[in-house]
Scaffold this active site. Structure first.
Site, mmCIF file in Angstrom:
data_model
loop_
_atom_site.group_PDB
_atom_site.id
_atom_site.type_symbol
_atom_site.label_atom_id
_atom_site.label_comp_id
_atom_site.label_asym_id
_atom_site.label_seq_id
_atom_site.Cartn_x
_atom_site.Cartn_y
_atom_site.Cartn_z
ATOM 1 N N SER A 85 -2.673 8.701 3.727
ATOM 2 C CA SER A 85 -3.032 10.121 3.715
ATOM 3 C C SER A 85 -4.283 10.421 4.515
ATOM 4 O O SER A 85 -4.702 11.570 4.595
ATOM 5 C CB SER A 85 -3.232 10.581 2.269
ATOM 6 O OG SER A 85 -4.405 10.022 1.719
ATOM 7 N N THR A 99 -4.925 13.318 0.937
ATOM 8 C CA THR A 99 -6.275 13.600 1.429
ATOM 9 C C THR A 99 -7.235 12.911 0.499
ATOM 10 O O THR A 99 -6.890 12.648 -0.642
ATOM 11 C CB THR A 99 -6.538 15.136 1.320
ATOM 12 O OG1 THR A 99 -5.709 15.810 2.249
ATOM 13 C CG2 THR A 99 -7.982 15.522 1.573
ATOM 14 N N THR A 128 -8.746 13.829 5.951
ATOM 15 C CA THR A 128 -7.291 13.708 5.800
ATOM 16 C C THR A 128 -6.575 13.460 7.128
ATOM 17 O O THR A 128 -7.116 13.792 8.189
ATOM 18 C CB THR A 128 -6.728 15.022 5.206
ATOM 19 O OG1 THR A 128 -5.366 14.849 4.842
ATOM 20 C CG2 THR A 128 -6.811 16.174 6.187
ATOM 21 N N ARG A 170 -1.437 21.346 14.355
ATOM 22 C CA ARG A 170 -1.564 22.011 13.047
ATOM 23 C C ARG A 170 -2.844 21.543 12.359
ATOM 24 O O ARG A 170 -3.130 20.357 12.285
ATOM 25 C CB ARG A 170 -0.345 21.677 12.182
ATOM 26 C CG ARG A 170 -0.404 22.256 10.746
ATOM 27 C CD ARG A 170 -0.958 21.266 9.747
ATOM 28 N NE ARG A 170 -0.810 21.715 8.364
ATOM 29 C CZ ARG A 170 -1.387 21.114 7.321
ATOM 30 N NH1 ARG A 170 -2.141 20.055 7.504
ATOM 31 N NH2 ARG A 170 -1.208 21.566 6.102
ATOM 32 N N THR A 226 -7.053 19.131 -2.520
ATOM 33 C CA THR A 226 -5.980 18.397 -1.844
ATOM 34 C C THR A 226 -4.666 19.131 -2.139
ATOM 35 O O THR A 226 -4.584 19.905 -3.086
ATOM 36 C CB THR A 226 -5.860 16.938 -2.346
ATOM 37 O OG1 THR A 226 -5.536 16.952 -3.733
ATOM 38 C CG2 THR A 226 -7.147 16.164 -2.140
ATOM 39 N N GLY A 227 -3.667 18.844 -1.330
ATOM 40 C CA GLY A 227 -2.369 19.489 -1.546
ATOM 41 C C GLY A 227 -2.024 20.415 -0.400
ATOM 42 O O GLY A 227 -2.578 20.277 0.701
#
Ligand code: ASP
Length: 348
Positions: A64, A184, A202, A212, A235-236
């Site tokens: 990650s 992350t 991350t 991106r 995170t997420g």
């Protein structure tokens, strides 16, 4: 969460004035251990967290972040990171940085050695090289095979064919699942004097469109630190966070008196309420994960996650680092049953 687990969580999240605290996402135990060691030697909170997350960036088994992170759709690893230093209220960040394994250290130099806050892409790489960072291919063989499996399996209407025998990639992804994965590390430290520092770093959404940029390098989204109040990291699903500036809002709610956990839950509720229909499940709930982790200046820590009771954060209280449960606003998202137990745990 059962009563015993809740009691353990409450015991861990109480205020601890005058004591050092380090928190991180669940993959951050080595980072917390390292950061706490440095804090106990009188170190600066930002130096401490950056040294800590460097260990995770360097670990090829954590897909990650950093070296071994999952690449973009072209198979190129692009890294995002930001840092924020409470005592000076300064921050730095890099986004879409290629070939440099420690973007958090580059972000710290953007803060310390430029008049800017955010450098991206080619400019960020040139800046890193000017400071002596060495370029290297960050795509490990394992990450390349996972990416290749995604490329070969995500459509049966192109010319890429997947040999079912690629067990290494299958073990990571599950036999039939070709997933987009988030992941992350976010890490924040509080010194005994009440000074804060934070870092989020991350490789972002796997197989993303090149260029991106997620929430992680954006101050106010992936991380926010206010030395008078506290700090929050996330995170997420970065897109959900970016359009809500969640970390900034958590800190502002803590300024207004909310505990870290209350603030994180209120912000996740707001994010959920503003979720577009495309990203909701049959019950109208957000179909993605987002986790917020926060520490207040008095040492109280807490967090929350959008989905599930299985979310966890690492909390180092000066004696030991433990994983503490996070409550979810909505039930857990199903994880592919075929994932190995280790991978299931890493993703919770
Ligand atoms: N928030 C990161 C991003 O969207 C990924 C993650 O934390 O899982 O790039």
């Amino acid at each position: 969460m059962n009563v015993a687990a809740a009691a353990r969580r409450d015991e861990r999240i109480r205020p601890r004035p005058g004591r050092a605290v380090v928190i991180a996402s669940a993959n951050g135990i080595p980072a917390c251990d390292c950061a706490m060691d440095l804090l106990q030697q009188g170190g600066d909170p930002l130096d401490a967290v950056v040294a800590g997350v460097n260990l995770v960036e360097d670990n090829p088994e954590d897909h990650s972040v950093g070296f071994g992170g999952l690449p973009n759709e072209d198979g190129v690893v692009e890294l995002d990171a930001c840092v924020m230093h409470g005592p000076t209220h300064k921050g730095g960040a890099v986004a879409a940085l290629q070939n440099i394994r420690n973007p958090s250290s580059v972000a710290k130099l953007v803060m310390q050695r430029t008049d800017h806050v955010l450098l991206v892409g080619e400019g960020a790489l040139r800046f890193a090289k000017a400071h002596g960072f060495k370029e290297q291919d960050l795509l490990t063989d394992e990450a390349r095979r996972i990416w290749l499996r995604w490329k070969e399996k995500h459509s049966d209407r192109d010319d890429w064919i997947h040999p079912e025998a690629d067990l290494e990639a299958a073990r990571f992804l599950g036999r039939n699942d070709v997933e987009y994965t988030y992941g992350t590390i976010s890490c924040m430290a509080l010194t005994p004097n009440g000074d804060l520092g934070g870092c989020t770093t991350t490789s972002g959404l796997s197989y993303k469109i090149p260029g991106r940029v997620g929430d992680s390098p954006i101050l106010g989204a992936g991380l926010y630190v206010d030395n008078e109040v506290g700090a929050c990291g996330s995170t997420g699903r970065g897109e959900a966070n970016l359009i809500n500036c969640s970390s900034f809002l958590v800190v502002e709610l803590m300024r207004g008196g909310a505990t870290p956990e209350e603030a994180c839950k209120q912000v996740l509720k707001r994010v959920a309420d503003r979720t577009e229909p495309r990203l909701r499940n049959g019950q109208g709930q957000p179909s993605y994960q987002l986790k917020l982790y926060a520490v207040r200046r008095d040492g109280m820590v807490g967090g929350a996650c959008m989905r599930g009771d299985e979310g966890r954060m690492a909390v180092h209280d000066g004696k030991e680092c433990r994983l503490v449960g996070l409550e979810g606003l909505y039930p857990a998202l199903p994880l592919p049953a075929s994932l190995s137990p280790t991978e299931q745990q890493k993703r919770s």
